[in-house]
Each structure stands twice: as structure tokens, then as C-alpha cells.
Design an enzyme around this catalytic site. Structure first.
Site, PDB file in Angstrom:
ATOM      1  N   SER A 137       0.627  -1.131   0.085  1.00 13.65           N
ATOM      2  CA  SER A 137      -0.069  -0.105  -0.461  1.00 13.65           C
ATOM      3  C   SER A 137       0.747   1.474   0.090  1.00 13.65           C
ATOM      4  O   SER A 137       2.620   0.812   0.337  1.00 13.65           O
ATOM      5  CB  SER A 137      -1.246   0.541   1.183  1.00 13.65           C
ATOM      6  OG  SER A 137      -1.821   1.195   1.241  1.00 13.65           O
ATOM      7  N   TYR A 150      -1.559  -0.225  10.188  1.00 14.93           N
ATOM      8  CA  TYR A 150      -1.957  -0.464   9.203  1.00 14.93           C
ATOM      9  C   TYR A 150      -0.931   0.126   8.900  1.00 14.93           C
ATOM     10  O   TYR A 150      -0.903  -0.755   7.720  1.00 14.93           O
ATOM     11  CB  TYR A 150      -3.056   0.162   8.454  1.00 14.93           C
ATOM     12  CG  TYR A 150      -2.820  -0.006   6.804  1.00 14.93           C
ATOM     13  CD1 TYR A 150      -3.266  -1.230   6.955  1.00 14.93           C
ATOM     14  CD2 TYR A 150      -3.234   1.334   5.927  1.00 14.93           C
ATOM     15  CE1 TYR A 150      -3.983  -1.847   5.130  1.00 14.93           C
ATOM     16  CE2 TYR A 150      -3.466   0.419   4.975  1.00 14.93           C
ATOM     17  CZ  TYR A 150      -3.988  -0.873   4.289  1.00 14.93           C
ATOM     18  OH  TYR A 150      -4.312  -1.254   3.178  1.00 14.93           O
TER      19      TYR A 150
END
Ligand code: 8X3
Length: 252
Positions: A137, A150
Site C-alpha cells: 500500500s 495499518y
């Protein structure tokens, strides 16, 4: 039907995983769809087979190492592994976020990828031309407030990919990392905010065109289908309206 090279996709029940499974099947791979939700991957496999392509479902939790090892015994050779399973839980500051969310994100995004990669590496090597894809990501390349757990997990996935590439150089296996920015899928933000649709919608508020799952699947499929000697180390993919993790143009 002649046996096609096998591509294993984790988290294939929705979003980027499902779109990638469809596109790899269309590109000629026999796609093995894995996810926890059996009904979803069964339906997707039926859809792909009805389109004249090859797919089979296999219910699997990437965090269950014994189940992953059992899954791996089914294959002598595998051409492609797409480590897509993962996701975000919560967007609270470091000071107040729930350690249980951090633990779960590390389990799925990092250890899930580790489990599949370790278990399938012999079959990927045996194929003589294997490819490991790690879906990290933009959160694996920079941080943002509220990203905490995250961001930490996706940095872990990024480091796993980079380290593995160093360690297996000289073997016939490529390691490709794809790092998407803002992608609007049916579940990513909803899961992050524990089903709160209002909070989830705010993530994309006023953003002209967030990426779609298909945009990312096309990027993955392109990288995977380059000639064997071409290793796309890392692709960072964002919508035009997003210049960085914290700089997003919103028309509100
Ligand atoms: C998704 C990107 O911005 O939600 O992996 O962290 S972000």
C-alpha cells in the site's frame, strides 16, 4: 483443456483480489481463489468457468499456518502467488488505538503473506518461472495521522518483499510489490470503520475518481505478464487526485 500455469490469489472473495482473479484467468492462468468466505469464492469460480476460463475455489485463512501448509501440499508447481489478503482496522491515533487491531493487522498483512510465501516458495521455484506479488500500500511507504497500525503492518509487508527479493536472487522467482493508494472497493473502508457507512464514505468524499479494484488488478496483471527476465520491483499507484497519503484534492 490443456493445463494452464497456476496463479494463487489470496483474499479473492472481493475487491482487488476478486478483480485480480478475473483478470489473471482472462490472461490464461488457472486461478486458485482463496479466502475465508467459501460461498463468495465458489460463486466467483463458477463465474470465471462460465466465461470459458479456469478457476477453482479453496477456503483458506492465511493466518492459519497449518491450513496453509495443508493447502500447499496440493501443488507441485505454481507460477504466480498474489498475496492480496489483508486490510485496515481502525483509524485511531497511536495514543488511543486498540492493540488488538494492530495485532490482527500484522497477522493478516504480514504473517499471512509470510505464511503463503514460505509454504508455496518450493512450488514457485519448481515451476522454473515463479512470481510472488505482495500487495502492500502507499501506507507501506509513508505514514499519516490515524494510520498507525495499518501503516506499521504495510511497512512490514514492504520490507518482507524487499528482503525476499535480495535473498532469492539467482532462483527463478521474481518478487513484485504493488502499492496502491486510494482505491474505492466495496469493503476496505467499511471494514476499517467496523461497518460504519458514514465514516467509510468520508474517506472518498469529493474525490473525483478514486482507483477501482480493476485499476489495481490491471496493474498487477501487467506486472505479472512481463517477460520472465523483467522484474517490476515496485509500482506505486494512486488516483490523479491524490498526490500523497495526506494531500488529496476534494471537490466539496
Ligand atoms: C490503502 C491506502 O490511504 O487507506 O491501502 O492507507 S490508505
Amino acid at each position: 483443456m490443456p493445463s494452464a500455469p497456476i496463479a494463487v490469489v489470496t483474499g479473492a472473495s472481493s475487491g482487488i483480489g476478486a478483480a485480480t482473479a478475473r483478470q489473471l484467468a482472462a490472461a490464461g492462468y488457472r486461478v486458485v481463489l482463496t479466502a475465508r468466505r467459501k460461498d463468495r469464492i465458489e460463486a466467483l469460480a463458477e463465474e470465471i468457468v462460465a466465461a470459458g476460463q479456469q478457476a477453482m475455489p479453496y477456503a483458506l485463512d492465511v493466518t492459519d499456518r497449518a491450513a496453509v501448509d495443508e493447502f500447499a501440499t496440493a501443488f507441485k508447481t505454481i507460477a504466480v502467488l498474489v498475496n492480496n489478503a489483508g486490510g485496515a482496522l481502525g483509524a485511531d491515533p497511536v495514543a488511543t488505538s486498540d492493540p488488538a487491531d494492530w495485532r490482527q493487522m500484522y497477522e493478516t498483512n504480514v504473517l499471512g503473506t509470510l505464511n503463503l510465501t514460505q509454504a508455496l516458495l518450493p512450488a514457485l521455484t519448481a515451476s522454473g518461472d515463479g512470481t510472488v506479488v505482495v500487495l502492500s500500500s502507499t501506507a507501506g511507504h509513508g505514514t499519516y495521522e490515524g494510520g498507525g497500525g495499518y501503516v506499521a503492518a504495510k511497512h512490514g509487508a514492504h520490507v518482507l518483499a524487499e528482503t525476499l527479493r535480495l535473498e532469492i536472487v539467482g532462483t527463478p522467482v521474481r518478487v513484485i510489490e504493488v502499492a496502491p493508494g486510494m482505491v474505492r472497493t466495496e469493503e476496505f473502508a467499511l471494514t476499517r470503520f467496523d461497518g460504519d457507512a458514514e465514516k467509510a464514505a468520508k474517506v472518498y468524499a469529493g474525490v473525483a475518481e478514486p482507483l477501482t479494484a480493476d485499476d489495481v488488478a490491471e496493474t498487477i496483471t501487467w506486472a505479472v505478464t512481463r517477460p520472465s527476465h523483467v522484474n517490476i520491483d515496485l509500482l506505486v499507484v494512486r488516483p490523479r487526485a491524490q498526490a500523497s497519503n495526506t494531500k488529496v484534492h476534494r471537490e466539496l
